[in-house]
Scaffold this motif. Structure first.
Motif, short mmCIF file in Angstrom:
data_model
loop_
_atom_site.label_atom_id
_atom_site.label_comp_id
_atom_site.label_asym_id
_atom_site.label_seq_id
_atom_site.Cartn_x
_atom_site.Cartn_y
_atom_site.Cartn_z
N PRO A 4 0.96 -1.44 -0.19
CA PRO A 4 -0.05 -0.26 0.19
C PRO A 4 0.52 1.64 -0.33
CG PRO A 4 -0.32 -1.26 1.81
CD PRO A 4 0.82 -2.40 1.05
N ARG A 5 0.15 2.09 -1.08
CA ARG A 5 1.08 3.15 -0.48
C ARG A 5 -0.01 4.36 0.50
NH1 ARG A 5 1.24 7.53 -6.33
NH2 ARG A 5 2.82 6.15 -6.63
N ILE A 6 1.03 4.74 1.37
CA ILE A 6 1.22 5.42 2.78
C ILE A 6 1.05 7.00 2.68
CG2 ILE A 6 1.34 5.30 4.98
CD1 ILE A 6 2.49 2.94 4.26
N LEU A 7 0.05 7.32 3.29
CA LEU A 7 -0.18 9.17 3.41
C LEU A 7 -0.24 9.68 5.16
CD1 LEU A 7 0.31 12.22 1.51
CD2 LEU A 7 -1.90 11.83 1.46
N ALA A 143 -11.99 9.90 16.54
CA ALA A 143 -11.81 8.68 16.84
C ALA A 143 -12.48 7.87 15.98
CB ALA A 143 -11.89 8.29 18.15
N ARG A 144 -13.59 8.22 16.14
CA ARG A 144 -14.95 7.10 15.89
C ARG A 144 -14.73 7.11 13.86
NH1 ARG A 144 -17.96 9.48 19.76
NH2 ARG A 144 -18.91 10.81 18.01
N GLY A 145 -14.51 8.34 13.31
CA GLY A 145 -14.76 8.86 11.49
C GLY A 145 -13.86 7.98 11.31
N VAL A 146 -12.33 7.08 11.36
CA VAL A 146 -11.69 6.75 11.07
C VAL A 146 -11.84 5.38 10.78
CG1 VAL A 146 -9.94 8.18 10.79
CG2 VAL A 146 -9.92 6.56 12.73
N ASP A 147 -11.26 4.24 10.13
CA ASP A 147 -11.46 2.83 9.96
C ASP A 147 -10.68 2.74 11.05
OD1 ASP A 147 -12.12 3.24 7.55
OD2 ASP A 147 -11.11 3.60 6.30
N LEU A 148 -9.24 2.69 11.41
CA LEU A 148 -8.41 2.36 12.57
C LEU A 148 -8.18 3.78 13.06
CD1 LEU A 148 -7.07 0.47 13.56
CD2 LEU A 148 -5.22 1.21 11.53
N ALA A 149 -8.48 3.40 14.67
CA ALA A 149 -7.44 3.97 15.70
C ALA A 149 -6.33 3.75 16.42
CB ALA A 149 -8.43 4.65 16.10
N ILE A 168 -6.05 0.57 18.75
CA ILE A 168 -5.16 -0.92 18.79
C ILE A 168 -3.88 0.43 19.50
CG2 ILE A 168 -2.76 -1.58 17.04
CD1 ILE A 168 -5.85 -3.08 16.99
N GLU A 169 -3.27 0.35 20.60
CA GLU A 169 -1.45 0.36 21.22
C GLU A 169 -1.03 0.08 19.84
OE1 GLU A 169 -0.50 0.48 25.09
OE2 GLU A 169 -2.70 0.36 25.48
N ILE A 170 0.24 1.31 20.50
CA ILE A 170 1.01 0.93 19.85
C ILE A 170 2.48 1.88 20.13
CG2 ILE A 170 3.22 0.82 17.64
CD1 ILE A 170 0.46 -0.06 15.55
N PRO A 171 3.12 1.97 20.97
CA PRO A 171 4.09 2.79 21.36
C PRO A 171 4.83 2.94 20.69
CG PRO A 171 4.54 0.84 23.26
CD PRO A 171 3.42 0.36 21.79
N ILE A 172 5.55 4.27 21.01
CA ILE A 172 6.51 5.20 20.30
C ILE A 172 7.97 4.50 20.19
CG2 ILE A 172 5.29 7.59 19.99
CD1 ILE A 172 6.86 8.62 21.61
N GLY A 173 8.54 4.91 19.61
CA GLY A 173 10.09 4.67 19.54
C GLY A 173 11.38 5.41 20.39
N ALA A 375 6.62 0.43 12.80
CA ALA A 375 6.45 -0.41 11.37
C ALA A 375 6.02 -1.47 11.17
CB ALA A 375 7.64 0.06 10.83
N ALA A 376 6.23 -2.60 11.22
CA ALA A 376 5.15 -4.00 11.23
C ALA A 376 4.04 -4.03 12.01
CB ALA A 376 6.39 -4.91 11.95
N ALA A 377 4.31 -3.29 13.16
CA ALA A 377 3.22 -2.99 14.26
C ALA A 377 1.90 -2.47 13.07
CB ALA A 377 2.35 -3.09 15.64
N THR A 378 2.42 -1.32 12.58
CA THR A 378 1.53 0.04 11.88
C THR A 378 1.31 -1.02 11.06
OG1 THR A 378 2.92 1.14 12.85
CG2 THR A 378 0.93 2.32 10.97
N LEU A 379 1.27 -1.42 9.85
CA LEU A 379 1.20 -2.44 9.11
C LEU A 379 0.17 -3.65 9.71
CD1 LEU A 379 4.69 -2.84 6.51
CD2 LEU A 379 2.98 -1.39 6.49
N ALA A 380 0.70 -4.40 10.34
CA ALA A 380 -0.12 -4.97 10.92
C ALA A 380 -1.85 -4.77 10.65
CB ALA A 380 0.04 -6.07 11.92
N ALA A 381 -1.74 -3.47 11.82
CA ALA A 381 -3.13 -2.96 11.76
C ALA A 381 -3.77 -2.33 10.97
CB ALA A 381 -2.53 -1.43 12.73
#
Length: 388
Positions: A4-7, A143-149, A168-173, A375-381
């Motif tokens: 996917p092309r990500i913006l 939060a409700r308006g998007v496909d993924l929060a 989904i919870e994904i901590p920062i680095g 990045a891997a967790a974000t793609l999985a989400a």
């Protein structure tokens, strides 16, 4: 299957100074490394770095107002984005609600839409709007308006989950890898920073604002000096970021407190410096002091950077339980009170072996928060998100 092309849509991006700016750049680099095309719609103050030509930058937005809707819709269609991912920090979008309402009111794209909440501060609408609950409603609408929060920490997850149970919870680095200049030597770097060779050096990393306990930094330094310790405070990085103008007023309060206590000669400011020099400043210090008013959190980039550098950390208790943050094992915790923090700092500064053990545990914990893993967790989400 085509990647996917990500913006990304973010109010700040380097060389603009800010945690979300650095986060977006690091996540973009990691996604490009995994074979994805990444674009970034951001403010006109951003610019392309020579070492990241594979990230397509669109520094087009002068003001994040209602005109954003048409600009964003045109770019999505022109660039043919498959994912539109908002990196949400209220101040970075000028406290304006346009970005909050875009997914619900004007979005006609077939792209998957996502948001990462870097804070839950409420945008400004009009005087007394908070009495009607409208400002809080803007955050919930996004939060409700998007496909993924996505949230970055347990506190924000707990606050948003009643409105968005599938978040989904994904901590920062860490935006700063532990990579000091070649042939780093601690003592010469201390001298370069103006730090006495035998002093007890506290360090603080990050911009100053009221939530980060800047005045407590001065109070703890004064308390240690009052106990007869040759203590110094190293302030690493820029003093205030690009997004929130109220930070300048708070900086003046902290500077006045330092001056009033007669501590100006014991406080050393690096200013905004390259990543390797940030690393050198961390490694030249004895203890990282992060007296957050609202408690330590995985959303704090300064905390994540201290972990990555294997620093012994003294900070304030988290607002909700963190199983990984164990007082006396992972880090030291003390309430946001000058006396308590001073006493804890005095104890740990007197015990080099314990500081070393805390630092080793911190570094091991940081290995969970690498950018490839994020990045891997974000793609999985993205893959798991429901999208019509």
């Amino acid at each position: 299957m085509k990647a996917p092309r990500i913006l990304f849509v973010t109010g700040e991006y380097p060389p603009m100074q800010g945690g979300v700016a650095d986060y977006t750049r690091e996540l973009s680099r990691a996604l490009v490394g995994l074979g994805h095309e990444v674009g970034v719609l951001t403010s006109v103050g951003a610019s392309q770095a020579p070492d990241e030509p594979s990230i397509t930058l669109f520094p087009q937005i002068a003001r994040w107002d209602w005109r954003l809707w048409a600009n964003l819709d045109r770019l999505i269609e022109h660039w043919q984005a498959d994912v539109v991912h908002i990196q949400y920090q209220t101040a970075a979008f000028g406290m304006h609600p346009a970005i909050n309402l875009w997914p619900t009111w004007t979005n006609q794209t077939k792209a998957l839409t996502a948001v990462t909440f870097h804070d839950l501060l409420r945008p400004y609408l009009f005087p007394k709007a908070h009495w009607l609950g409208l400002r809080r409603g803007m955050t919930h609408t996004l939060a409700r308006g998007v496909d993924l929060a996505i949230t970055t920490n347990p506190e924000d997850s707990a606050a948003l989950r009643p409105r968005r149970p599938d978040l989904i919870e994904i901590p920062i680095g860490s935006n700063i890898p532990c990579a000091p200049p070649p042939n780093f030597d601690r003592e010469p770097w201390r001298a370069r920073l103006g730090l006495p060779a035998k002093a007890a050096v506290l360090c603080y990393f990050g911009f100053l604002n009221a939530s980060k306990g800047g005045e407590l930094l001065a109070d703890v330094l004064a308390g240690l000096v009052g106990r007869g310790i040759d203590a110094h405070l190293l302030m690493i990085g820029g003093r205030v970021g690009a997004s929130d103008p109220t930070n300048h007023a708070y900086l003046q309060q902290v500077e006045a407190r330092i001056a009033a206590a007669g501590l100006a000669g014991r406080v050393h400011w690096t200013g905004h410096v390259p990543g390797p020099e940030v690393s050198a400043a961390f490694l030249a210090s004895d203890l990282c002091l992060l007296p957050y008013a609202d408690g330590v959190s995985y959303r704090r980039g300064s905390f994540m950077a201290a972990l990555a550098h294997g620093m012994p950390i003294l900070t304030t208790p988290p607002a909700v339980p963190y199983p990984d943050l164990i007082d006396g094992e992972t880090l030291l915790l003390a309430p946001p009170d000058a006396a308590a923090l001073t006493a804890a700092a005095h104890r740990i500064l007197s015990d080099a072996d314990r500081r070393r053990g805390l630092g080793e545990t911190a570094r091991r914990l940081s290995e969970r928060f690498t950018w490839p893993a994020i990045a891997a967790a974000t793609l999985a989400a993205y893959r798991a998100a429901p999208h019509v």
